[in-house]
Design an enzyme around this catalytic site. Structure first.
Site, PDB file in Angstrom:
ATOM      1  N   HIS A   1       9.286   0.298   8.492  1.00 21.22           N
ATOM      2  CA  HIS A   1       8.682  -0.987   8.811  1.00 21.22           C
ATOM      3  C   HIS A   1       8.826  -2.033   7.706  1.00 21.22           C
ATOM      4  CE1 HIS A   1       6.746   1.267  12.060  1.00 21.22           C
ATOM      5  NE2 HIS A   1       6.288   2.110  11.158  1.00 21.22           N
ATOM      6  N   ASP A   2       8.366  -1.694   6.509  1.00 24.10           N
ATOM      7  CA  ASP A   2       8.253  -2.696   5.452  1.00 24.10           C
ATOM      8  C   ASP A   2       9.606  -3.189   4.959  1.00 24.10           C
ATOM      9  OD1 ASP A   2       5.582  -2.180   5.784  1.00 24.10           O
ATOM     10  OD2 ASP A   2       5.389  -0.949   3.982  1.00 24.10           O
TER      11      ASP A   2
ATOM     12  N   ASP B   1       0.881  -1.175   0.000  1.00 27.03           N
ATOM     13  CA  ASP B   1       0.000   0.000   0.000  1.00 27.03           C
ATOM     14  C   ASP B   1       0.915   1.221   0.000  1.00 27.03           C
ATOM     15  OD1 ASP B   1       0.910  -0.465   2.617  1.00 27.03           O
ATOM     16  OD2 ASP B   1      -0.823   0.553   3.509  1.00 27.03           O
TER      17      ASP B   1
ATOM     18  N   VAL C   1       2.850  -6.218   2.826  1.00 22.61           N
ATOM     19  CA  VAL C   1       3.255  -5.214   3.817  1.00 22.61           C
ATOM     20  C   VAL C   1       2.214  -4.113   3.953  1.00 22.61           C
ATOM     21  CG1 VAL C   1       5.728  -5.685   3.580  1.00 22.61           C
ATOM     22  CG2 VAL C   1       4.646  -4.016   2.059  1.00 22.61           C
TER      23      VAL C   1
ATOM     24  N   ASP D   1       6.933   1.416   2.287  1.00 22.22           N
ATOM     25  CA  ASP D   1       6.752   0.448   1.201  1.00 22.22           C
ATOM     26  C   ASP D   1       7.739   0.748   0.073  1.00 22.22           C
ATOM     27  OD1 ASP D   1       3.562  -0.637   1.672  1.00 22.22           O
ATOM     28  OD2 ASP D   1       4.053   1.351   2.408  1.00 22.22           O
TER      29      ASP D   1
END
Length: 316
Positions: A248-249, A10, A129, A15
């Site tokens: 994060h991803d 997303d 993710v 990402d």
């Protein structure tokens, strides 16, 4: 050994870094990228994905647009509602990258996933993710496709505390029914990378300067995007930090080539889909006398230096 994978994204800033890493690492073969509504709406997550691949010269990797809404809930706020044009918005509607010179495929993400998994002669790796809407829809159509996946690596969930609510992390909260389906599907190996791990793998402003100094398209883009995340954290979005931020991803794609980046525990994970107070919470049974059969290898810690070294090396 080259690992063949599909990313389900997303696309916002984190990402984007994961996409660049997966698309450029010599030990990863990124077969395709599927998009889902999440950080922003589907049109923008798809457009952002195209921009990322184009700027690093990987327009040969096909992009497929997926679900624009959760699988069961209508009117559920499955999209982040930032106060636009403020310092706390770490994603923005469109990433600050040039418009892509290629387009998404006519085939939908679900159609692509079904066809690719059904026709695969060897198991593939799936790395979602974002919200798990696309993956759950594929499983609803053909539950047997779990056998075509050697490992599902999910960025989502939280044990200690959430981010979008006190209990829930955004990706799981945005489509809790989809997440519940995925965790109960019976994947051969499901690795979950929650906030507990990603909040330990912080990237600093100095790290961004080192990436920018590489002088490569990926190094420059990653430095700019991660710096935006750091600025947002400094302004009060996400964790309390002034010169560092989680990406994060990217921890998930780095894990594929550096499994030692995280430390995991095999536990039973369920998703709350009923409570108004804790909907979307990932309930991780870490008790010594847990009764549920373990279904996920949960990363409870991650190593920042390993992440930064992996990203910097790949973007060079």
């Amino acid at each position: 050994m080259v690992r063949r994978l599909i990313l389900d994204v997303d696309t916002g800033t984190d990402d984007a870094v994961a996409i660049m890493h997966a698309a450029l690492h010599p030990e990863l073969e990124l077969l395709g990228v599927t998009t889902v509504s999440g950080n922003v709406g589907l049109a923008n997550t798809t457009d952002n994905t195209l921009r990322v691949l184009d700027v690093i010269g990987r327009s040969d990797i096909p992009v497929y647009a997926g679900l624009a809404h959760p699988i069961a809930r209508r009117g559920f706020p499955g999209q982040k509602h930032y106060e636009r044009d403020t310092a706390r918005d770490m994603h923005g509607t469109s990433l600050p990258l040039p418009e892509a010179r290629f387009q998404a495929q006519d085939v939908t993400a679900v159609e692509y996933l079904l066809e690719t998994l059904r026709s695969a002669t060897e198991q593939l790796t799936l790395v979602p993710v974002g919200p798990l809407s696309n993956i759950a829809t594929v499983l609803a159509i053909d539950p047997s496709l779990v056998d075509a996946v050697d490992e599902l690596v999910v960025m989502g969930g939280a044990h200690a505390h959430g981010n979008v609510t006190a209990s829930a992390e955004f990706n799981i909260w945005a489509d809790p029914e989809a997440a519940a389906m995925v965790f109960s599907a019976g994947f051969e190996r499901l690795t979950l990378v929650p906030l507990d791990a990603t909040h330990q793998a912080l990237v600093t402003r100095a790290d961004c300067a080192a990436m920018a100094a590489l002088g490569t398209p990926a190094g420059t883009a990653a430095a700019d995007l991660i710096t935006r995340r750091i600025d947002a954290c400094s302004a009060g979005s996400g964790i309390s930090a002034t010169d560092a931020a989680p990406v994060h991803d990217a921890v998930c794609t780095a894990y594929l080539v550096r499994p030692d980046i995280v430390s995991t525990q095999h536990v039973h994970v369920t998703v709350d889909t009923e409570s108004t107070l804790t909907v979307g919470r990932t309930v991780m049974d870490t008790r010594p006398n847990a009764t549920g059969t373990p279904n996920a290898h949960v990363a409870f810690s991650a190593h920042a230096a390993t992440l930064v070294a992996e990203l910097t090396s790949t973007f060079s």
